[in-house]
Design a protein around this motif. Structure first.
Motif, PDB file in Angstrom:
ATOM      1  N   ASP A 276     -37.541  29.060-104.063  1.00 39.12           N
ATOM      2  CA  ASP A 276     -36.379  29.158-104.937  1.00 39.12           C
ATOM      3  C   ASP A 276     -35.957  30.603-105.174  1.00 39.12           C
ATOM      4  O   ASP A 276     -34.761  30.891-105.358  1.00 39.12           O
ATOM      5  CB  ASP A 276     -36.677  28.465-106.265  1.00 39.12           C
ATOM      6  N   ALA A 277     -36.923  31.528-105.159  1.00 37.72           N
ATOM      7  CA  ALA A 277     -36.590  32.949-105.314  1.00 37.72           C
ATOM      8  C   ALA A 277     -35.779  33.437-104.117  1.00 37.72           C
ATOM      9  O   ALA A 277     -34.810  34.194-104.270  1.00 37.72           O
ATOM     10  CB  ALA A 277     -37.869  33.770-105.471  1.00 37.72           C
ATOM     11  N   ALA A 278     -36.180  33.004-102.936  1.00 43.45           N
ATOM     12  CA  ALA A 278     -35.432  33.376-101.725  1.00 43.45           C
ATOM     13  C   ALA A 278     -34.023  32.798-101.764  1.00 43.45           C
ATOM     14  O   ALA A 278     -33.037  33.487-101.446  1.00 43.45           O
ATOM     15  CB  ALA A 278     -36.178  32.885-100.489  1.00 43.45           C
ATOM     16  N   LEU A 279     -33.913  31.540-102.161  1.00 42.59           N
ATOM     17  CA  LEU A 279     -32.616  30.879-102.227  1.00 42.59           C
ATOM     18  C   LEU A 279     -31.723  31.540-103.277  1.00 42.59           C
ATOM     19  O   LEU A 279     -30.518  31.722-103.060  1.00 42.59           O
ATOM     20  CB  LEU A 279     -32.812  29.399-102.538  1.00 42.59           C
ATOM     21  N   SER A 280     -32.312  31.924-104.394  1.00 44.78           N
ATOM     22  CA  SER A 280     -31.558  32.579-105.465  1.00 44.78           C
ATOM     23  C   SER A 280     -30.996  33.919-104.995  1.00 44.78           C
ATOM     24  O   SER A 280     -29.836  34.260-105.292  1.00 44.78           O
ATOM     25  CB  SER A 280     -32.452  32.780-106.688  1.00 44.78           C
ATOM     26  N   LEU A 281     -31.800  34.679-104.260  1.00 47.83           N
ATOM     27  CA  LEU A 281     -31.320  35.959-103.734  1.00 47.83           C
ATOM     28  C   LEU A 281     -30.110  35.741-102.828  1.00 47.83           C
ATOM     29  O   LEU A 281     -29.106  36.460-102.925  1.00 47.83           O
ATOM     30  CB  LEU A 281     -32.433  36.659-102.961  1.00 47.83           C
ATOM     31  N   LEU A 282     -30.208  34.759-101.954  1.00 40.42           N
ATOM     32  CA  LEU A 282     -29.100  34.482-101.036  1.00 40.42           C
ATOM     33  C   LEU A 282     -27.827  34.104-101.796  1.00 40.42           C
ATOM     34  O   LEU A 282     -26.735  34.604-101.486  1.00 40.42           O
ATOM     35  CB  LEU A 282     -29.494  33.350-100.078  1.00 40.42           C
ATOM     36  N   LYS A 283     -27.966  33.235-102.767  1.00 40.73           N
ATOM     37  CA  LYS A 283     -26.791  32.803-103.524  1.00 40.73           C
ATOM     38  C   LYS A 283     -26.160  33.967-104.283  1.00 40.73           C
ATOM     39  O   LYS A 283     -24.929  34.117-104.300  1.00 40.73           O
ATOM     40  CB  LYS A 283     -27.180  31.682-104.488  1.00 40.73           C
ATOM     41  N   THR A 284     -27.000  34.806-104.880  1.00 39.39           N
ATOM     42  CA  THR A 284     -26.476  35.938-105.649  1.00 39.39           C
ATOM     43  C   THR A 284     -25.728  36.913-104.746  1.00 39.39           C
ATOM     44  O   THR A 284     -24.619  37.353-105.075  1.00 39.39           O
ATOM     45  CB  THR A 284     -27.625  36.671-106.357  1.00 39.39           C
ATOM     46  N   ARG A 285     -26.315  37.235-103.599  1.00 37.61           N
ATOM     47  CA  ARG A 285     -25.686  38.192-102.698  1.00 37.61           C
ATOM     48  C   ARG A 285     -24.355  37.656-102.155  1.00 37.61           C
ATOM     49  O   ARG A 285     -23.357  38.388-102.112  1.00 37.61           O
ATOM     50  CB  ARG A 285     -26.630  38.536-101.546  1.00 37.61           C
ATOM     51  N   PHE A 286     -24.352  36.422-101.721  1.00 39.99           N
ATOM     52  CA  PHE A 286     -23.118  35.892-101.122  1.00 39.99           C
ATOM     53  C   PHE A 286     -22.044  35.641-102.179  1.00 39.99           C
ATOM     54  O   PHE A 286     -20.855  35.841-101.909  1.00 39.99           O
ATOM     55  CB  PHE A 286     -23.407  34.632-100.310  1.00 39.99           C
ATOM     56  N   GLU A 287     -22.447  35.224-103.366  1.00 41.75           N
ATOM     57  CA  GLU A 287     -21.461  35.031-104.438  1.00 41.75           C
ATOM     58  C   GLU A 287     -20.786  36.344-104.805  1.00 41.75           C
ATOM     59  O   GLU A 287     -19.600  36.387-105.154  1.00 41.75           O
ATOM     60  CB  GLU A 287     -22.144  34.427-105.670  1.00 41.75           C
ATOM     61  N   ASN A 288     -21.536  37.448-104.712  1.00 48.32           N
ATOM     62  CA  ASN A 288     -20.997  38.763-105.042  1.00 48.32           C
ATOM     63  C   ASN A 288     -20.491  39.525-103.831  1.00 48.32           C
ATOM     64  O   ASN A 288     -20.143  40.702-103.929  1.00 48.32           O
ATOM     65  CB  ASN A 288     -22.067  39.590-105.769  1.00 48.32           C
ATOM     66  N   GLN A 289     -20.489  38.816-102.676  1.00 45.86           N
ATOM     67  CA  GLN A 289     -19.998  39.384-101.420  1.00 45.86           C
ATOM     68  C   GLN A 289     -20.741  40.666-101.043  1.00 45.86           C
ATOM     69  O   GLN A 289     -20.152  41.647-100.568  1.00 45.86           O
ATOM     70  CB  GLN A 289     -18.485  39.627-101.493  1.00 45.86           C
ATOM     71  N   HIS A 290     -22.053  40.650-101.265  1.00 43.55           N
ATOM     72  CA  HIS A 290     -22.912  41.757-100.876  1.00 43.55           C
ATOM     73  C   HIS A 290     -23.751  41.338 -99.677  1.00 43.55           C
ATOM     74  O   HIS A 290     -24.150  40.178 -99.558  1.00 43.55           O
ATOM     75  CB  HIS A 290     -23.834  42.159-102.029  1.00 43.55           C
ATOM     76  N   SER A 291     -24.026  42.261 -98.799  1.00 47.66           N
ATOM     77  CA  SER A 291     -24.822  41.944 -97.614  1.00 47.66           C
ATOM     78  C   SER A 291     -26.272  41.655 -97.990  1.00 47.66           C
ATOM     79  O   SER A 291     -26.774  42.133 -99.025  1.00 47.66           O
ATOM     80  CB  SER A 291     -24.770  43.096 -96.609  1.00 47.66           C
ATOM     81  N   VAL A 292     -26.928  40.886 -97.154  1.00 43.47           N
ATOM     82  CA  VAL A 292     -28.359  40.605 -97.326  1.00 43.47           C
ATOM     83  C   VAL A 292     -28.974  40.495 -95.939  1.00 43.47           C
ATOM     84  O   VAL A 292     -28.398  39.879 -95.031  1.00 43.47           O
ATOM     85  CB  VAL A 292     -28.596  39.324 -98.163  1.00 43.47           C
ATOM     86  N   GLN A 293     -30.119  41.116 -95.772  1.00 48.53           N
ATOM     87  CA  GLN A 293     -30.797  41.121 -94.480  1.00 48.53           C
ATOM     88  C   GLN A 293     -32.011  40.205 -94.509  1.00 48.53           C
ATOM     89  O   GLN A 293     -32.546  39.886 -95.578  1.00 48.53           O
ATOM     90  CB  GLN A 293     -31.206  42.548 -94.110  1.00 48.53           C
ATOM     91  N   GLY A 294     -32.448  39.802 -93.309  1.00 50.69           N
ATOM     92  CA  GLY A 294     -33.539  38.846 -93.220  1.00 50.69           C
ATOM     93  C   GLY A 294     -34.806  39.295 -93.917  1.00 50.69           C
ATOM     94  O   GLY A 294     -35.470  38.509 -94.604  1.00 50.69           O
ATOM     95  N   TRP A 295     -35.168  40.571 -93.780  1.00 50.52           N
ATOM     96  CA  TRP A 295     -36.405  41.065 -94.386  1.00 50.52           C
ATOM     97  C   TRP A 295     -36.373  40.983 -95.909  1.00 50.52           C
ATOM     98  O   TRP A 295     -37.416  40.790 -96.553  1.00 50.52           O
ATOM     99  CB  TRP A 295     -36.679  42.507 -93.942  1.00 50.52           C
ATOM    100  N   GLU A 296     -35.184  41.108 -96.498  1.00 47.50           N
ATOM    101  CA  GLU A 296     -35.077  41.055 -97.954  1.00 47.50           C
ATOM    102  C   GLU A 296     -35.386  39.652 -98.481  1.00 47.50           C
ATOM    103  O   GLU A 296     -35.998  39.497 -99.556  1.00 47.50           O
ATOM    104  CB  GLU A 296     -33.677  41.475 -98.385  1.00 47.50           C
ATOM    105  N   VAL A 297     -34.969  38.639 -97.742  1.00 46.49           N
ATOM    106  CA  VAL A 297     -35.260  37.258 -98.141  1.00 46.49           C
ATOM    107  C   VAL A 297     -36.761  37.002 -98.068  1.00 46.49           C
ATOM    108  O   VAL A 297     -37.354  36.367 -98.950  1.00 46.49           O
ATOM    109  CB  VAL A 297     -34.488  36.264 -97.246  1.00 46.49           C
TER     110      VAL A 297
END
Length: 395
Positions: A276-297
């Motif tokens: 859920d922490a990984a999923l939350s990071l993805l949702k936050t980044r995409f909702e705010n239109q910020h990039s996210v890389q695989g290693w961060e997840v």
């Protein structure tokens, strides 16, 4: 061929071009992006260069001069190896930096297709070679809306087969019928066939200490009986048996009893919080239109398990790219086995599957498939498991 789109991406990445190269079908990435006809004979080296500006150029052997005729651009034909070297230098023109299927220090093995000798040859021309990883994400692993629907259809089948398997385990145990990992696996495959699914291997059906091996696979000779009190893990993957279909891949856990022991549930909940922490990071980044890389997840997920004291018991990446292959060449959720610094793109699919493995005792894993739609919305295909299922209570 999306030549103009590729050239736009090359310009944005400040690259002079993308050189495709293959020999005896070693590069499935090139084959897919360039729509190579594998019914033809390919026994000689070929090259296809897409510059950031201007028309593509192709270099083929005189014995197989027609193999790239479906692609746009001027054709050059070689015979002798010196001619190959000279013509290759010519088609690359004044390029200073180009992309190839290469990854520095072999950081992304899925991309590392070009052999060292070819890299030496290109660099010998005074040209810098960089990884095509970002380009591969955009032009090989990108999913259309139709592709995403294909994934969802496959996912629906997997969830129904998962429910069938758990129900069948409960029924067989309660009726004192033969029940083991291999029997359940084979019954699941029967359901795959009924639903016109394609799979490369599996599924995994395991219990107790077998769960501690992430790639344990029962067979006709090596398997365990499933009895009351056993912890059951099912990991299944497949896609519709149609050209261009997209895989789905899920893992669920159950307990052969009416009430799940607290010690088992407590460990499983750690994997759920990590997921859920990984999923939350993805949702936050995409909702705010910020990039996210695989290693961060991977870091977001792994930090939860590490903080719970199981750092040495989570020994695989958090997730893998999903496409026409269950493990695709797109972005992986990984900062353990590799460091995937590619940006997760819109129109992609990948797993999140944290696990805790206690050798000789038990193992715990939860797995979901995350979809990033082409509109940038983060979705999950199917239900997300919240607790270990007590089989005798629900089936």
């Amino acid at each position: 061929m999306k030549i103009e789109e590729i050239q736009k991406a090359l310009s944005e990445l400040n690259l002079d071009g993308w050189l495709f190269y293959d020999f005896h079908r070693r590069d499935p990435i090139s084959q897919k992006i360039l729509s190579i006809d594998n019914s033809k004979i390919f026994t000689r080296r070929w090259y296809y260069f897409i510059p950031s500006k201007g028309s593509p150029r192709k270099l083929v052997h005189s014995i197989e001069p027609y193999n790239l005729d479906h692609l746009p651009g001027e054709k050059f034909i070689y015979l002798a190896w010196l001619q190959l070297h000279n013509l290759l230098r010519e088609i690359l023109g004044n390029s200073k930096k180009i992309a190839m299927q290469y990854s520095k220090n072999n950081m992304i093995p899925y991309i590392c297709v070009v052999d060292g000798g070819t890299l030496e040859l290109i660099r010998g021309f005074g040209i810098e070679v960089v990884s095509s990883g970002e380009l591969v994400s955009l032009f090989e692993s990108h999913l259309t809306d139709e592709d995403i629907e294909s994934h969802k259809k496959a996912s629906e089948v997997l969830y129904s087969v998962k429910d069938f398997a758990f129900s069948e385990i409960s029924r067989r145990i309660n009726n004192k019928e033969s029940c083991n990992e291999y029997i359940i696996q084979q019954l699941m495959l029967d359901k795959f066939r009924e639903n016109n699914m394609f799979w490369d291997m599996g599924p995994i059906v395991s219990i107790n200490e077998n769960n501690a091996d992430p790639h344990y696979m029962p067979d006709s000779e090596v398997h365990s009986d499933i009895k009351p009190g056993d912890t059951v893990m099912i990991d299944l993957w497949g896609k519709k048996n149609q050209a261009g279909s997209i895989y789905a891949d899920i893992t669920w856990m159950a307990y052969a009893g009416t009430e799940v022991p607290e010690n088992l549930e407590n460990i499983f909940q750690i994997t759920c919080r990590a997921r859920d922490a990984a999923l939350s990071l993805l949702k936050t980044r995409f909702e705010n239109q910020h990039s996210v890389q695989g290693w961060e997840v991977d870091d977001a997920c792994r930090s939860i398990i590490n903080s719970a004291g199981f750092e040495n018991n989570f020994f695989h990446r958090t997730g893998h790219n999903i496409g026409e292959e269950v493990h695709g060449p797109g972005v992986h959720m990984d900062n353990l086995e590799t460091k995937d610094e590619r940006n997760i793109i819109k129109g992609s699919c990948f797993s999140i599957e944290p696990g805790i493995y206690l050798k000789g005792e038990n193992g715990f894993r939860t797995e979901i498939d995350v979809i990033i739609t082409n509109a940038g919305k983060v979705e999950v295909a199917g239900e997300i498991q919240s607790k270990i299922i007590p089989l005798f209570q629900f089936f």
